[in-house]
Design a protein around this motif. Sequence first.
Motif, PDB file in Angstrom:
ATOM      1  N   SER A  12       0.828  -1.220   0.000  1.00  0.00           N
ATOM      2  CA  SER A  12       0.000   0.000   0.000  1.00  0.00           C
ATOM      3  C   SER A  12       0.854   1.258   0.000  1.00  0.00           C
ATOM      4  CB  SER A  12      -0.820   0.083   1.288  1.00  0.00           C
ATOM      5  OG  SER A  12      -1.682  -0.970   1.381  1.00  0.00           O
ATOM      6  N   LYS A  16       2.228   2.541  -6.860  1.00  0.00           N
ATOM      7  CA  LYS A  16       1.967   1.661  -8.009  1.00  0.00           C
ATOM      8  C   LYS A  16       1.030   2.300  -9.023  1.00  0.00           C
ATOM      9  CE  LYS A  16       0.062  -1.626  -5.614  1.00  0.00           C
ATOM     10  NZ  LYS A  16       0.133  -1.234  -4.208  1.00  0.00           N
ATOM     11  N   THR A  34      -5.934  -3.235 -10.037  1.00  0.00           N
ATOM     12  CA  THR A  34      -6.745  -4.325  -9.451  1.00  0.00           C
ATOM     13  C   THR A  34      -7.160  -4.008  -8.010  1.00  0.00           C
ATOM     14  OG1 THR A  34      -4.808  -5.585  -8.711  1.00  0.00           O
ATOM     15  CG2 THR A  34      -5.672  -6.086 -10.903  1.00  0.00           C
ATOM     16  N   GLY A  35      -6.410  -3.141  -7.328  1.00  0.00           N
ATOM     17  CA  GLY A  35      -6.818  -2.723  -5.981  1.00  0.00           C
ATOM     18  C   GLY A  35      -8.185  -2.063  -6.043  1.00  0.00           C
ATOM     19  N   PHE A  38     -10.969  -4.648  -5.750  1.00  0.00           N
ATOM     20  CA  PHE A  38     -11.254  -5.078  -4.369  1.00  0.00           C
ATOM     21  C   PHE A  38     -11.972  -3.962  -3.612  1.00  0.00           C
ATOM     22  CE2 PHE A  38      -7.910  -7.980  -5.632  1.00  0.00           C
ATOM     23  CZ  PHE A  38      -8.348  -9.187  -5.108  1.00  0.00           C
ATOM     24  N   ARG A  39     -11.581  -2.722  -3.886  1.00  0.00           N
ATOM     25  CA  ARG A  39     -12.227  -1.578  -3.230  1.00  0.00           C
ATOM     26  C   ARG A  39     -13.698  -1.478  -3.648  1.00  0.00           C
ATOM     27  NH1 ARG A  39      -8.702   2.374  -1.096  1.00  0.00           N
ATOM     28  NH2 ARG A  39      -6.559   1.624  -1.119  1.00  0.00           N
ATOM     29  N   ARG A  90     -11.532   5.577  -2.486  1.00  0.00           N
ATOM     30  CA  ARG A  90     -10.235   5.860  -1.840  1.00  0.00           C
ATOM     31  C   ARG A  90     -10.367   6.510  -0.472  1.00  0.00           C
ATOM     32  NH1 ARG A  90      -6.923   3.471  -4.966  1.00  0.00           N
ATOM     33  NH2 ARG A  90      -7.668   3.394  -7.099  1.00  0.00           N
ATOM     34  N   SER A  99      -8.824  -4.700   2.190  1.00  0.00           N
ATOM     35  CA  SER A  99      -7.727  -5.552   2.639  1.00  0.00           C
ATOM     36  C   SER A  99      -8.266  -6.806   3.345  1.00  0.00           C
ATOM     37  CB  SER A  99      -6.807  -4.746   3.564  1.00  0.00           C
ATOM     38  OG  SER A  99      -5.827  -5.561   4.128  1.00  0.00           O
ATOM     39  N   ARG A 108     -11.361 -13.488  -4.454  1.00  0.00           N
ATOM     40  CA  ARG A 108     -10.219 -13.413  -5.381  1.00  0.00           C
ATOM     41  C   ARG A 108     -10.554 -14.102  -6.710  1.00  0.00           C
ATOM     42  NH1 ARG A 108      -6.269 -11.037  -2.791  1.00  0.00           N
ATOM     43  NH2 ARG A 108      -5.148 -11.048  -4.749  1.00  0.00           N
ATOM     44  N   GLY A 128      -1.060  -4.449  -8.613  1.00  0.00           N
ATOM     45  CA  GLY A 128      -1.754  -5.098  -7.498  1.00  0.00           C
ATOM     46  C   GLY A 128      -0.777  -5.692  -6.508  1.00  0.00           C
ATOM     47  N   ARG A 129      -1.119  -6.881  -5.997  1.00  0.00           N
ATOM     48  CA  ARG A 129      -0.267  -7.559  -5.004  1.00  0.00           C
ATOM     49  C   ARG A 129       0.272  -8.883  -5.539  1.00  0.00           C
ATOM     50  NH1 ARG A 129      -2.072  -3.536  -3.323  1.00  0.00           N
ATOM     51  NH2 ARG A 129      -2.346  -2.793  -1.197  1.00  0.00           N
ATOM     52  N   ILE A 131      -0.031  -9.918  -9.027  1.00  0.00           N
ATOM     53  CA  ILE A 131      -0.200  -9.954 -10.491  1.00  0.00           C
ATOM     54  C   ILE A 131       0.948 -10.755 -11.137  1.00  0.00           C
ATOM     55  CG2 ILE A 131      -0.681  -8.597 -12.570  1.00  0.00           C
ATOM     56  CD1 ILE A 131      -2.699  -8.232 -10.223  1.00  0.00           C
ATOM     57  N   ARG A 181      -1.953  -3.335   7.315  1.00  0.00           N
ATOM     58  CA  ARG A 181      -2.382  -3.863   6.013  1.00  0.00           C
ATOM     59  C   ARG A 181      -1.256  -4.654   5.333  1.00  0.00           C
ATOM     60  NH1 ARG A 181      -4.168   0.818   2.739  1.00  0.00           N
ATOM     61  NH2 ARG A 181      -4.517   1.861   4.709  1.00  0.00           N
ATOM     62  N   ASP A 185      -1.757  -8.373   4.128  1.00  0.00           N
ATOM     63  CA  ASP A 185      -1.593  -8.692   2.700  1.00  0.00           C
ATOM     64  C   ASP A 185      -0.454  -9.696   2.472  1.00  0.00           C
ATOM     65  OD1 ASP A 185      -3.628  -6.865   2.272  1.00  0.00           O
ATOM     66  OD2 ASP A 185      -2.343  -5.293   1.440  1.00  0.00           O
ATOM     67  N   ARG A 188      -1.437 -13.564   4.299  1.00  0.00           N
ATOM     68  CA  ARG A 188      -2.646 -14.353   4.034  1.00  0.00           C
ATOM     69  C   ARG A 188      -2.253 -15.640   3.296  1.00  0.00           C
ATOM     70  NH1 ARG A 188      -4.430  -9.854  -0.146  1.00  0.00           N
ATOM     71  NH2 ARG A 188      -3.248 -10.577  -1.928  1.00  0.00           N
TER      72      ARG A 188
HETATM   73  O1   DC Z   1      -3.647  -1.319  -4.048  1.00  0.00           O
HETATM   74  P1   DC Z   1      -4.793  -0.928  -3.140  1.00  0.00           P
HETATM   75  O2   DC Z   1      -4.345  -0.299  -1.837  1.00  0.00           O
HETATM   76  O3   DC Z   1      -5.831  -0.106  -3.834  1.00  0.00           O
HETATM   77  O4   DC Z   1      -5.511  -2.332  -2.754  1.00  0.00           O
HETATM   78  C1   DC Z   1      -6.550  -2.409  -1.796  1.00  0.00           C
HETATM   79  C2   DC Z   1      -6.522  -3.789  -1.136  1.00  0.00           C
HETATM   80  O5   DC Z   1      -6.862  -4.794  -2.092  1.00  0.00           O
HETATM   81  C3   DC Z   1      -5.179  -4.227  -0.552  1.00  0.00           C
HETATM   82  O6   DC Z   1      -5.082  -4.011   0.829  1.00  0.00           O
HETATM   83  C4   DC Z   1      -5.070  -5.686  -0.831  1.00  0.00           C
HETATM   84  C5   DC Z   1      -6.055  -5.959  -1.907  1.00  0.00           C
HETATM   85  N1   DC Z   1      -5.456  -6.334  -3.188  1.00  0.00           N
HETATM   86  C6   DC Z   1      -5.130  -7.657  -3.343  1.00  0.00           C
HETATM   87  O7   DC Z   1      -5.272  -8.462  -2.428  1.00  0.00           O
HETATM   88  N2   DC Z   1      -4.655  -8.089  -4.549  1.00  0.00           N
HETATM   89  C7   DC Z   1      -4.475  -7.236  -5.558  1.00  0.00           C
HETATM   90  N3   DC Z   1      -4.020  -7.697  -6.731  1.00  0.00           N
HETATM   91  C8   DC Z   1      -4.773  -5.860  -5.388  1.00  0.00           C
HETATM   92  C9   DC Z   1      -5.254  -5.434  -4.179  1.00  0.00           C
END
Ligand code: DC
Length: 223
Positions: A12, A16, A34-35, A38-39, A90, A99, A108, A128-129, A131, A181, A185, A188
Amino acid sequence: MKHINITIDGPSGVGKTTLANITAKRFNCIHVDTGAMFRTFAIYFDKKGTDEENEQAVCAELSNIDIGIKYIDGEQHMILNGEDVTGLIRTERISHVASVISRYGNVRDELLKLQRKLAAENNVIMDGRDIGTVVLPDAGTKIFLTARPEVRAKRRYDELKAKGKLEGAELSDIEKDIIERDFRDSHREIAPLVPAKDAVIIDTSDLSIDEVAERIAGEIHGC
Ligand code: DC
């Protein structure tokens, strides 16, 4: 025809989204954040009053949620059951809910389909996280951005302040949330935040946006 796929992962507040936007314009790709997906789910649960910690309750709602993505003047807009919710995603509350629910496999899986479809049909820079590790493991260029938590907290604080969205938060609260967070993240079970083995890791703590953008551009070949 195989499309160009570039991945940018990281924690976070590392920048990115800003960097993916700059790079997408430079290389004529679409930027998939991609965040933001999820948001968008998080907005639904927050509005509905679903307890985000209750996996069963969250997953029971998934069939009622339709997430769409639209590009207007090159900007990604998130559509939740027909409503454009881009302006709502946001906030610190939504960051927290996103999160928490991103730990759930069913959540997912829903997004994985959409993410892979976008990458198969377009030249994309996707951030993302997971990708580079899970969503697009065969991507041609993989970047992993890092920065010290206090640097990321200050950036997020300045960004929220500039937008008038601080909601009374102190810098120390934001840093605490970022560390929490990061932990969630990266620890998990499914698709945790880790660099892909073949990712280029860039520590942005002491670099300007332009410097990082140049470093990323230097890693992209064949566009
Ligand atoms: O990048 P961001 O802060 O907008 O993402 C928000 C939440 O979404 C982050 O805490 C974890 C999740 N996320 C994820 O698990 N996998 C991704 N590819 C993108 C975000």
